[in-house]
Design a protein around this motif. Sequence first.
Motif, PDB file in Angstrom:
ATOM      1  N   ALA A 282    -129.146  20.139 -58.373  1.00 18.99           N
ATOM      2  CA  ALA A 282    -129.650  20.463 -57.042  1.00 18.99           C
ATOM      3  C   ALA A 282    -128.988  21.710 -56.460  1.00 18.99           C
ATOM      4  CB  ALA A 282    -129.441  19.274 -56.096  1.00 18.99           C
ATOM      5  N   VAL A 283    -127.690  21.919 -56.765  1.00 19.07           N
ATOM      6  CA  VAL A 283    -126.986  23.074 -56.188  1.00 19.07           C
ATOM      7  C   VAL A 283    -127.035  24.310 -57.082  1.00 19.07           C
ATOM      8  CG1 VAL A 283    -125.446  21.611 -54.836  1.00 19.07           C
ATOM      9  CG2 VAL A 283    -124.735  22.394 -57.107  1.00 19.07           C
ATOM     10  N   LEU A 284    -127.330  24.116 -58.388  1.00 22.93           N
ATOM     11  CA  LEU A 284    -127.351  25.266 -59.299  1.00 22.93           C
ATOM     12  C   LEU A 284    -128.729  25.896 -59.457  1.00 22.93           C
ATOM     13  CD1 LEU A 284    -124.958  24.333 -62.247  1.00 22.93           C
ATOM     14  CD2 LEU A 284    -124.441  25.317 -60.005  1.00 22.93           C
ATOM     15  N   LEU A 285    -129.789  25.165 -59.111  1.00 21.27           N
ATOM     16  CA  LEU A 285    -131.139  25.721 -59.252  1.00 21.27           C
ATOM     17  C   LEU A 285    -131.274  27.017 -58.464  1.00 21.27           C
ATOM     18  CD1 LEU A 285    -133.522  22.620 -59.109  1.00 21.27           C
ATOM     19  CD2 LEU A 285    -132.981  24.049 -61.085  1.00 21.27           C
ATOM     20  N   ASN A 286    -131.873  28.019 -59.130  1.00 26.14           N
ATOM     21  CA  ASN A 286    -132.136  29.337 -58.539  1.00 26.14           C
ATOM     22  C   ASN A 286    -130.864  30.147 -58.272  1.00 26.14           C
ATOM     23  OD1 ASN A 286    -135.014  29.092 -58.470  1.00 26.14           O
ATOM     24  ND2 ASN A 286    -134.785  27.732 -56.694  1.00 26.14           N
ATOM     25  N   LYS A 287    -129.758  29.728 -58.884  1.00 28.80           N
ATOM     26  CA  LYS A 287    -128.532  30.527 -58.819  1.00 28.80           C
ATOM     27  C   LYS A 287    -128.403  31.331 -60.113  1.00 28.80           C
ATOM     28  CE  LYS A 287    -126.984  28.745 -54.910  1.00 28.80           C
ATOM     29  NZ  LYS A 287    -127.967  27.663 -54.702  1.00 28.80           N
ATOM     30  N   TYR A 288    -127.878  32.548 -59.985  1.00 25.55           N
ATOM     31  CA  TYR A 288    -127.656  33.360 -61.182  1.00 25.55           C
ATOM     32  C   TYR A 288    -126.586  32.720 -62.062  1.00 25.55           C
ATOM     33  CZ  TYR A 288    -130.500  37.264 -59.529  1.00 25.55           C
ATOM     34  OH  TYR A 288    -131.554  38.059 -59.121  1.00 25.55           O
ATOM     35  N   PHE A 289    -126.806  32.798 -63.376  1.00 25.20           N
ATOM     36  CA  PHE A 289    -125.898  32.202 -64.353  1.00 25.20           C
ATOM     37  C   PHE A 289    -124.692  33.126 -64.522  1.00 25.20           C
ATOM     38  CE2 PHE A 289    -124.100  30.750 -68.241  1.00 25.20           C
ATOM     39  CZ  PHE A 289    -124.524  29.451 -68.450  1.00 25.20           C
ATOM     40  N   SER A 290    -123.730  32.998 -63.628  1.00 25.84           N
ATOM     41  CA  SER A 290    -122.466  33.718 -63.741  1.00 25.84           C
ATOM     42  C   SER A 290    -121.381  32.834 -63.154  1.00 25.84           C
ATOM     43  CB  SER A 290    -122.505  35.056 -63.002  1.00 25.84           C
ATOM     44  OG  SER A 290    -122.445  34.873 -61.607  1.00 25.84           O
ATOM     45  N   TYR A 291    -120.179  32.945 -63.681  1.00 21.33           N
ATOM     46  CA  TYR A 291    -119.103  32.074 -63.235  1.00 21.33           C
ATOM     47  C   TYR A 291    -118.878  32.152 -61.723  1.00 21.33           C
ATOM     48  CZ  TYR A 291    -114.553  30.003 -62.521  1.00 21.33           C
ATOM     49  OH  TYR A 291    -113.529  29.234 -62.025  1.00 21.33           O
ATOM     50  N   PRO A 292    -118.736  33.333 -61.119  1.00 20.70           N
ATOM     51  CA  PRO A 292    -118.453  33.375 -59.679  1.00 20.70           C
ATOM     52  C   PRO A 292    -119.526  32.673 -58.837  1.00 20.70           C
ATOM     53  CG  PRO A 292    -118.023  35.503 -60.669  1.00 20.70           C
ATOM     54  CD  PRO A 292    -118.723  34.683 -61.712  1.00 20.70           C
TER      55      PRO A 292
END
Length: 318
Positions: A282-292
């Motif tokens: 739910a919190v990672l959807l549509n976030k860029y795949f990068s550690y920061p």
Amino acid sequence: MRIINDFYSTDPYFNLAAEEYFLTQSQEHICRFWQNEHTVVIGKHQVMPAEVNTQVAQERKIQIARRISGGGTVYHDLGNLNFTFIANNVNGENLIDFKQFTQPIIDALKVLGLDVQHSGRNDLLLKGLKISGNAEHLSQKLKRTMHHGTLLYNSNLDNLGAILKTPIDQFIGKFVQSKRSMVTNLSDHLIQEMDMDAFRTHLENYFIQFHKAESSELTKNEIHSIQELANSKYKTEDWIMGYSPKFSFSGYFEGEYFEIFAVKGKVVGIETAIAEIDQLEAVLLNKYFSYPELHQSIVGMEVNTDKWTRFLAAMFNI
């Protein structure tokens, strides 16, 4: 040939925009020398997190950029000198010919007593070690070719090694992967010491003398147009992160297999039997795949923050 020994900017986004500008907005034969502050530059068709250790980039304040040519990832700093050639294709024919552009560089280095050779790939080697990575971009419409390369002169090789250390084998998809090589700095092999400015001047004078180049600086109009392109394209997340082939990332956490799917650089789904994965998804959807960016999303969670922080650490081998 117009030669530009360019000291105007060490901003990677400006300098990469300058290449596209001269490729598309000029008919001149260009030779340009330029440098960037600490930056890792990925190829046009690469997946950024597969090539760049984004945690190291954040910690060491190394910028991330994407260029318009293909090929692998390279590291730039002020101990590295970049060169770019842009030329109209012979008789209007499309031209991809690495040696045409790298041979003059080899000849200029030979004057300094450096016996540099072409590799079987697109690299330049000194005593079997890589000192230059090269790539090209062809504009079929404009019938112009851009060739650019690096010259490791007295670069920070520790940064180079750390920033390119990623769990590459855990990424799945159709994208270009870099081939890692042993490297060396040119300055370590010189008979007589020479600083970077003197090295740049040597190359500039060589092309003026042997290739009838005429030296000039960027004009105010060129600077303005290049900066506009840098701001509208090269600095944007849509280009750096989002211009990416789709990919997935797989691994194990607490004994369970997981696979994270990404499109245009952003997380679109997670498949796994890990308990309560819906919280994370739910919190990672549509976030860029990068550690920061993923770490920031997890830190803001109200439940199972420790668990998902450990999950992220396992993903990025922290």
